[in-house]
Enzyme design. Structure first.
Site, PDB file in Angstrom:
ATOM      1  N   ASP A   1       0.955   5.033   1.651  1.00 41.07           N
ATOM      2  CA  ASP A   1       0.361   5.691   2.843  1.00 41.07           C
ATOM      3  C   ASP A   1      -0.575   7.012   2.563  1.00 41.07           C
ATOM      4  O   ASP A   1      -1.529   7.255   3.115  1.00 41.07           O
ATOM      5  CB  ASP A   1       1.652   6.294   4.054  1.00 41.07           C
ATOM      6  CG  ASP A   1       2.107   5.174   4.583  1.00 41.07           C
ATOM      7  OD1 ASP A   1       1.367   4.003   4.568  1.00 41.07           O
ATOM      8  OD2 ASP A   1       2.861   5.351   5.294  1.00 41.07           O
TER       9      ASP A   1
ATOM     10  N   HIS B   1       4.792  -0.059   0.127  1.00 44.24           N
ATOM     11  CA  HIS B   1       5.629  -1.070   1.064  1.00 44.24           C
ATOM     12  C   HIS B   1       4.420  -1.879   1.659  1.00 44.24           C
ATOM     13  O   HIS B   1       3.230  -1.823   1.617  1.00 44.24           O
ATOM     14  CB  HIS B   1       6.309  -0.197   2.035  1.00 44.24           C
ATOM     15  CG  HIS B   1       5.324   0.679   2.914  1.00 44.24           C
ATOM     16  ND1 HIS B   1       4.967   1.915   2.364  1.00 44.24           N
ATOM     17  CD2 HIS B   1       4.300   0.449   4.177  1.00 44.24           C
ATOM     18  CE1 HIS B   1       4.025   2.656   3.312  1.00 44.24           C
ATOM     19  NE2 HIS B   1       3.752   1.491   4.332  1.00 44.24           N
TER      20      HIS B   1
ATOM     21  N   HIS C   1       0.908  -1.161   0.076  1.00 42.93           N
ATOM     22  CA  HIS C   1       0.154   0.185  -0.004  1.00 42.93           C
ATOM     23  C   HIS C   1       0.977   1.294   0.308  1.00 42.93           C
ATOM     24  O   HIS C   1       2.154   1.009  -0.018  1.00 42.93           O
ATOM     25  CB  HIS C   1      -0.877   0.006   1.217  1.00 42.93           C
ATOM     26  CG  HIS C   1      -0.324   0.028   2.622  1.00 42.93           C
ATOM     27  ND1 HIS C   1       0.188  -0.889   3.082  1.00 42.93           N
ATOM     28  CD2 HIS C   1       0.014   1.311   3.401  1.00 42.93           C
ATOM     29  CE1 HIS C   1       0.812  -0.590   4.487  1.00 42.93           C
ATOM     30  NE2 HIS C   1       0.675   0.782   4.468  1.00 42.93           N
TER      31      HIS C   1
ATOM     32  N   ARG D   1       5.017  -8.136  17.698  1.00 46.00           N
ATOM     33  CA  ARG D   1       5.950  -7.226  17.052  1.00 46.00           C
ATOM     34  C   ARG D   1       5.196  -5.759  17.393  1.00 46.00           C
ATOM     35  O   ARG D   1       3.923  -5.414  16.989  1.00 46.00           O
ATOM     36  CB  ARG D   1       5.845  -7.376  15.423  1.00 46.00           C
ATOM     37  CG  ARG D   1       6.381  -6.353  14.658  1.00 46.00           C
ATOM     38  CD  ARG D   1       6.156  -6.385  13.168  1.00 46.00           C
ATOM     39  NE  ARG D   1       6.864  -5.918  12.369  1.00 46.00           N
ATOM     40  CZ  ARG D   1       6.616  -4.548  11.898  1.00 46.00           C
ATOM     41  NH1 ARG D   1       5.423  -3.992  12.286  1.00 46.00           N
ATOM     42  NH2 ARG D   1       7.454  -3.950  11.098  1.00 46.00           N
TER      43      ARG D   1
END
Length: 271
Positions: A173, A230, A171, A240
């Protein structure tokens, strides 16, 4: 060294892993803002290690963990947005401030939830303000603002329950969030030690990829347009944690006041 020639960034001992600038997407940044907007070859991807200390990383992680204890996504990711107060719970979101209000009402007079530490909230505020100062210093820009969302994320190895749980889709941003001009990611956990999978991956225009491995205290900064498409590889095990901070050139889309006020709204529930 050109970003497109790099295959993997995992070095822990280099403070500054800056890449060369890359051409900006022609479809983004059409509305120019003096003292803020990138142009031409002025877009970039940059990585710094040791932006925060180990103690600061742990403080930020405690804030995220404490707030997320009142929710938790049904799939792999859990999100806590400091601008709106939205917290993943099941397949939906709840407002953490309303949740804390309800839970506090169950207590006796003079009692408080005491789920957070005041010094941790101070670290959170100082960190996000320091990120903004750092962006200003590194890029030489002044007319820019925090924007929505600014959020903690926690990813684990559970299967996705909704489309929004599928964070591994590539996608951009600026398209996904609408107001982003610059994005920063601050990692709070370490790949292979705290979790498996979960690398951050840039897609290059030539079809190659650049993987960035999360390391506690590592700050990744990049322009938010199509030049920096990314995704995050699926986390297969462990937890995470990261803090995403974004900036806009539009004062109309500024969330600075809301962020500061919402951190202060957490203080009555801290010791």
């Amino acid at each position: 060294m050109e970003a497109s020639t790099l295959a993997f960034i995992d070095t822990k001992n280099t403070d500054n892993l800056t890449f060369a600038n890359i051409p900006c997407s022609k479809s983004d940044y059409k509305v120019r803002s003096e003292g803020c907007s990138p142009s031409g070859d002025g877009c970039f991807r940059r990585v710094w290690n040791n932006f925060t200390s180990e103690e600061e990383v742990e403080a930020l992680k405690r804030v995220a963990t404490s707030v997320m204890s009142f929710g938790g996504g049904a799939g792999g990711p859990t999100i806590f947005d400091l601008v709106s107060g939205a917290l993943s719970k099941g397949e939906n979101f709840v407002n953490i401030f309303k949740v804390l209000e309800i839970e506090s009402a169950k207590l006796g007079e003079g009692e408080s939830l005491e789920v957070l530490k005041k010094e941790d909230l101070e670290v959170l505020l100082k960190t996000i303000l320091r990120i903004k100062e750092f962006v200003s210093s590194e890029l030489g820009i002044t007319n820019f603002y925090f924007t929505n969302p600014l959020f903690f994320s926690r990813m684990d190895g559970r299967k996705a329950r909704t489309f929004h749980d599928e964070y591994w889709h590539p996608h951009v941003d600026s398209k996904q969030y609408g107001t982003f001009t610059y994005t920063t990611l601050l990692y709070l956990s370490e790949r292979e030690t705290d979790f498996k999978g979960g690398n951050f991956v840039f897609k290059n225009s030539d079809g190659s990829k650049l993987e960035v491995s999360p390391v506690p205290g590592r700050l990744v900064m990049f322009t938010s347009g199509a030049e920096n498409e990314h995704f995050v590889e699926p986390v297969t095990q462990g937890l995470r944690f990261a803090l995403t901070t974004a900036f806009t050139c539009s004062e109309a889309h500024s969330s600075e006041e809301a962020i500061i006020q919402n951190i202060k709204k957490l203080e009555p529930h801290a010791i």
